[in-house]
Structure formats: structure tokens, C-alpha cells
Design a protein around this motif. Structure first.
Motif, PDB file in Angstrom:
ATOM      1  N   SER A 104       1.131  -1.302  -0.559  1.00 29.96           N
ATOM      2  CA  SER A 104       0.172  -0.097  -0.415  1.00 29.96           C
ATOM      3  C   SER A 104       0.768   0.741  -0.202  1.00 29.96           C
ATOM      4  CB  SER A 104      -0.958   0.166   1.925  1.00 29.96           C
ATOM      5  OG  SER A 104      -1.324   1.103   0.993  1.00 29.96           O
ATOM      6  N   VAL A 105       0.576   1.914  -1.133  1.00 27.66           N
ATOM      7  CA  VAL A 105       1.252   3.647  -0.781  1.00 27.66           C
ATOM      8  C   VAL A 105       0.691   4.422  -0.552  1.00 27.66           C
ATOM      9  CG1 VAL A 105       2.174   5.479  -2.586  1.00 27.66           C
ATOM     10  CG2 VAL A 105       2.254   2.941  -2.763  1.00 27.66           C
ATOM     11  N   SER A 106      -0.747   5.130  -0.660  1.00 26.97           N
ATOM     12  CA  SER A 106      -1.351   5.725   0.061  1.00 26.97           C
ATOM     13  C   SER A 106      -3.034   4.906   0.156  1.00 26.97           C
ATOM     14  CB  SER A 106      -1.971   6.958  -1.130  1.00 26.97           C
ATOM     15  OG  SER A 106      -1.492   6.838  -2.278  1.00 26.97           O
ATOM     16  N   SER A 107      -3.935   5.596   0.916  1.00 32.58           N
ATOM     17  CA  SER A 107      -4.566   5.947   1.243  1.00 32.58           C
ATOM     18  C   SER A 107      -5.772   6.539   1.056  1.00 32.58           C
ATOM     19  CB  SER A 107      -5.758   4.324   2.344  1.00 32.58           C
ATOM     20  OG  SER A 107      -6.361   3.679   2.328  1.00 32.58           O
ATOM     21  N   GLU A 108      -7.800   6.579   0.997  1.00 30.75           N
ATOM     22  CA  GLU A 108      -8.298   7.569   0.585  1.00 30.75           C
ATOM     23  C   GLU A 108      -9.893   7.725   1.227  1.00 30.75           C
ATOM     24  OE1 GLU A 108      -8.593  12.280  -0.410  1.00 30.75           O
ATOM     25  OE2 GLU A 108      -7.415  10.668  -1.818  1.00 30.75           O
ATOM     26  N   ASN A 109     -10.408   7.840   1.713  1.00 28.38           N
ATOM     27  CA  ASN A 109     -12.036   8.010   2.211  1.00 28.38           C
ATOM     28  C   ASN A 109     -12.512   8.830   1.568  1.00 28.38           C
ATOM     29  OD1 ASN A 109     -11.638   4.792   3.177  1.00 28.38           O
ATOM     30  ND2 ASN A 109     -10.731   5.907   5.094  1.00 28.38           N
ATOM     31  N   PHE A 110     -13.503   8.889   1.219  1.00 28.85           N
ATOM     32  CA  PHE A 110     -14.371  10.539   1.093  1.00 28.85           C
ATOM     33  C   PHE A 110     -16.702   9.749   0.451  1.00 28.85           C
ATOM     34  CE2 PHE A 110     -13.859   9.348  -3.437  1.00 28.85           C
ATOM     35  CZ  PHE A 110     -12.476   9.657  -3.643  1.00 28.85           C
ATOM     36  N   THR A 111     -16.637  10.470   0.679  1.00 32.71           N
ATOM     37  CA  THR A 111     -18.265  10.304  -0.064  1.00 32.71           C
ATOM     38  C   THR A 111     -18.844  10.716  -0.893  1.00 32.71           C
ATOM     39  OG1 THR A 111     -18.984  10.068   2.804  1.00 32.71           O
ATOM     40  CG2 THR A 111     -21.250  10.517   1.147  1.00 32.71           C
ATOM     41  N   VAL A 112     -19.480  11.162  -2.073  1.00 28.82           N
ATOM     42  CA  VAL A 112     -19.847  10.929  -3.151  1.00 28.82           C
ATOM     43  C   VAL A 112     -21.203  11.231  -3.230  1.00 28.82           C
ATOM     44  CG1 VAL A 112     -19.519  10.992  -5.257  1.00 28.82           C
ATOM     45  CG2 VAL A 112     -17.959  10.292  -4.146  1.00 28.82           C
ATOM     46  N   ASN A 113     -22.214  12.023  -3.577  1.00 23.62           N
ATOM     47  CA  ASN A 113     -23.297  12.532  -3.526  1.00 23.62           C
ATOM     48  C   ASN A 113     -23.663  12.591  -4.766  1.00 23.62           C
ATOM     49  OD1 ASN A 113     -24.298  12.581  -0.896  1.00 23.62           O
ATOM     50  ND2 ASN A 113     -22.836  14.205  -0.208  1.00 23.62           N
ATOM     51  N   SER A 114     -24.883  12.329  -5.509  1.00 26.73           N
ATOM     52  CA  SER A 114     -25.553  12.792  -6.539  1.00 26.73           C
ATOM     53  C   SER A 114     -26.826  12.758  -6.380  1.00 26.73           C
ATOM     54  CB  SER A 114     -24.852  12.096  -7.931  1.00 26.73           C
ATOM     55  OG  SER A 114     -25.612  10.679  -7.686  1.00 26.73           O
ATOM     56  N   PHE A 115     -27.335  13.311  -8.045  1.00 24.62           N
ATOM     57  CA  PHE A 115     -29.189  13.341  -7.570  1.00 24.62           C
ATOM     58  C   PHE A 115     -29.028  13.037  -9.261  1.00 24.62           C
ATOM     59  CE2 PHE A 115     -32.940  15.783  -8.776  1.00 24.62           C
ATOM     60  CZ  PHE A 115     -33.763  15.681  -7.422  1.00 24.62           C
ATOM     61  N   MET A 116     -30.267  11.994  -9.256  1.00 25.73           N
ATOM     62  CA  MET A 116     -30.548  11.844 -10.534  1.00 25.73           C
ATOM     63  C   MET A 116     -31.561  10.745 -10.177  1.00 25.73           C
ATOM     64  SD  MET A 116     -31.240  11.704 -13.761  1.00 25.73           S
ATOM     65  CE  MET A 116     -29.902  13.198 -14.129  1.00 25.73           C
ATOM     66  N   PRO A 117     -33.307  10.940 -10.438  1.00 22.42           N
ATOM     67  CA  PRO A 117     -34.374   9.968 -10.075  1.00 22.42           C
ATOM     68  C   PRO A 117     -34.078   8.703 -11.361  1.00 22.42           C
ATOM     69  CG  PRO A 117     -35.353  12.051 -10.597  1.00 22.42           C
ATOM     70  CD  PRO A 117     -33.325  12.481 -11.366  1.00 22.42           C
ATOM     71  N   GLY A 118     -34.826   7.719 -10.949  1.00 21.74           N
ATOM     72  CA  GLY A 118     -34.570   6.536 -11.679  1.00 21.74           C
ATOM     73  C   GLY A 118     -32.720   5.596 -11.279  1.00 21.74           C
ATOM     74  N   ALA A 119     -33.782   4.144 -11.287  1.00 24.24           N
ATOM     75  CA  ALA A 119     -32.607   3.456 -11.528  1.00 24.24           C
ATOM     76  C   ALA A 119     -31.029   3.275 -11.771  1.00 24.24           C
ATOM     77  CB  ALA A 119     -32.779   1.954 -10.985  1.00 24.24           C
ATOM     78  N   LYS A 120     -31.948   3.449 -13.487  1.00 16.28           N
ATOM     79  CA  LYS A 120     -30.406   3.259 -13.625  1.00 16.28           C
ATOM     80  C   LYS A 120     -30.412   4.358 -14.222  1.00 16.28           C
ATOM     81  CE  LYS A 120     -32.329  -0.506 -17.538  1.00 16.28           C
ATOM     82  NZ  LYS A 120     -32.977  -0.413 -18.866  1.00 16.28           N
ATOM     83  N   ALA A 121     -30.926   5.683 -14.464  1.00 14.69           N
ATOM     84  CA  ALA A 121     -30.198   6.819 -14.918  1.00 14.69           C
ATOM     85  C   ALA A 121     -29.441   7.527 -12.985  1.00 14.69           C
ATOM     86  CB  ALA A 121     -31.222   7.981 -14.565  1.00 14.69           C
ATOM     87  N   GLY A 122     -29.998   6.714 -11.823  1.00 10.44           N
ATOM     88  CA  GLY A 122     -29.267   7.298 -11.135  1.00 10.44           C
ATOM     89  C   GLY A 122     -28.106   6.645 -10.856  1.00 10.44           C
ATOM     90  N   ASP A 123     -27.546   5.276 -11.219  1.00  9.66           N
ATOM     91  CA  ASP A 123     -26.611   4.872 -10.916  1.00  9.66           C
ATOM     92  C   ASP A 123     -25.365   5.435 -12.730  1.00  9.66           C
ATOM     93  OD1 ASP A 123     -27.023   3.014  -9.654  1.00  9.66           O
ATOM     94  OD2 ASP A 123     -27.555   1.637 -10.274  1.00  9.66           O
TER      95      ASP A 123
END
Length: 221
Positions: A104-123
Motif C-alpha cells: 500500500s502506498v496511500s489510501s483515502e476515503n470520501f463520500t460522493v453524492n449525486s441527484f438523479m431519479p430512476g434506477a438506471k439514470a441514478g447509477d
């Protein structure tokens, strides 16, 4: 006076040195990327995130030689909004860099948010947001969103064959919006010119008058 004048340049140099040092820790020559997820992550989200990151890595060019590493991206705890929060999705992202030996050289954690209704479009929206966040953090090329499937070659025409599709027939027919040319009244009343045959001048000159016969009704004088 001189010290107050030098404070601003010295502060700017200090910030620049800190940014270069911080960038040197994360700036690596990333050669490969692997994306995985836990039970809350759909297979489509993993696939699209991997596609976008691989494309960004292939498009990235480093100006100087840098340590070569591999990137492991782990997606977890995907939350999909419901009710009034429908379309609001989020995911936890863990990025680990490993050298050629797997250390392991480095590691980082973060949270990502998005907005899009619908299962496929949301993914798709969440995959794009995750890829952009990782690309910015590790100085990769800009992310290009994943497009739809490949175009089918069933509608390709063979060379020398004519198209009989409705679009081709419609292209051959005149369009309704094409202008209609109406001839003017003068053009309709013009009569064609007909050349008259030329009189034979030589024949008329050589012709001799007929002999005059004097009668009781006609005089030859």
C-alpha cells in the motif's frame, strides 16, 4: 516598510510550496484500476465507474517520470433516496494505491453524492460523480460520461445498393417547404419567334415580265 512589502510574496511562496508537497504525495503514474463494491452496490454502478476511470487513466499524460502504481477503488454503503428524497443517492468510496509488489502506498476515503431519479439514470449519475471525484483527487484526465450501447451495423448499406428505407424515400421526394416557382404573366404571354424564309432575290431579278396582250378591257400602254 520593506518587511510589510515582502510579506505577501513570501506567503504566496509558502502556499505554493505546500501545494507542491501535497501534490507530490498523490501524483503518481497510475497504470491500472480495479473497481469493486459490497452488497449495496449494483453491478452496473461498478461497471460504469470502472469504464470511466480506465478511460481517464489512458488519457492521462505525466510531464515527468513518476512512481508507477495500481489503483483499487472500493464502493460501499450506497444509499438511494426515497419519498421526498427520491433521486438523492450517495456512496462511500475508498481509494488505495499500491506499488508493483502490492504494498500500500496511500489510501483515502470520501463520500460522493449525486441527484438523479430512476434506477438506471441514478447509477449513471452516481458513477459519473464518483469518477470525477477520483479524477480530481489524483490529477487524472477529465472524465467522459459513459454513452449508450454501440451502434448496430444492421442498417449499414452495401456498396452499390440502393436504400429502400422510409428515410431514403422521403429524402428523394420534394419537401413540402421547398419554394414553388410561379411564372409571371409576361412569361406566359411571350410568343416564340419564328424566322420567315428569305426571299430569293436572284430569282426575282432574273424573272422577266410576262408579255402583255391588249384587249378591250386591258391596255398595254
Amino acid at each position: 516598510m520593506l518587511m510589510s512589502f515582502l510579506r505577501v510574496p513570501l506567503a504566496a511562496l509558502a502556499v505554493l510550496a505546500m501545494s507542491i508537497t501535497a501534490g507530490a504525495e498523490t501524483l503518481k503514474d497510475i497504470r491500472k484500476v480495479a473497481v469493486s463494491g459490497d452488497g449495496s452496490v449494483s453491478a452496473a454502478l461498478v461497471k460504469m465507474t470502472g469504464q470511466q476511470l480506465k478511460q481517464a487513466i489512458r488519457s492521462t499524460r505525466r510531464p515527468v517520470p513518476l512512481p508507477k502504481v495500481m489503483m483499487d477503488v472500493r464502493l460501499s454503503n450506497v444509499v438511494r433516496g426515497t419519498g421526498a428524497q427520491a433521486g438523492r443517492n450517495s456512496a462511500q468510496v475508498t481509494v488505495a494505491l499500491r506499488d508493483g509488489s502490492g504494498a500500500s502506498v496511500s489510501s483515502e476515503n470520501f463520500t460522493v453524492n449525486s441527484f438523479m431519479p430512476g434506477a438506471k439514470a441514478g447509477d449513471k449519475a452516481l458513477a459519473n460523480a464518483i469518477s470525477q471525484r477520483v479524477a480530481v483527487a489524483y490529477r487524472l484526465a477529465p472524465i467522459k460520461a459513459v454513452t449508450g450501447g454501440k451502434r448496430s451495423g444492421k442498417h449499414k448499406l452495401r456498396s452499390g445498393s440502393r436504400s429502400t428505407t422510409p428515410s431514403a424515400v422521403a429524402a428523394a421526394e420534394p419537401r413540402a417547404e421547398d419554394p414553388i416557382i410561379i411564372p409571371s404573366e409576361a412569361a406566359l404571354t411571350v410568343r416564340p419567334r419564328v424566322r420567315k424564309p428569305k426571299a430569293d432575290v436572284s430569282a426575282s431579278a432574273d424573272a422577266k415580265p410576262a408579255p402583255c396582250a391588249a384587249t378591250s378591257a386591258t391596255s398595254c400602254n
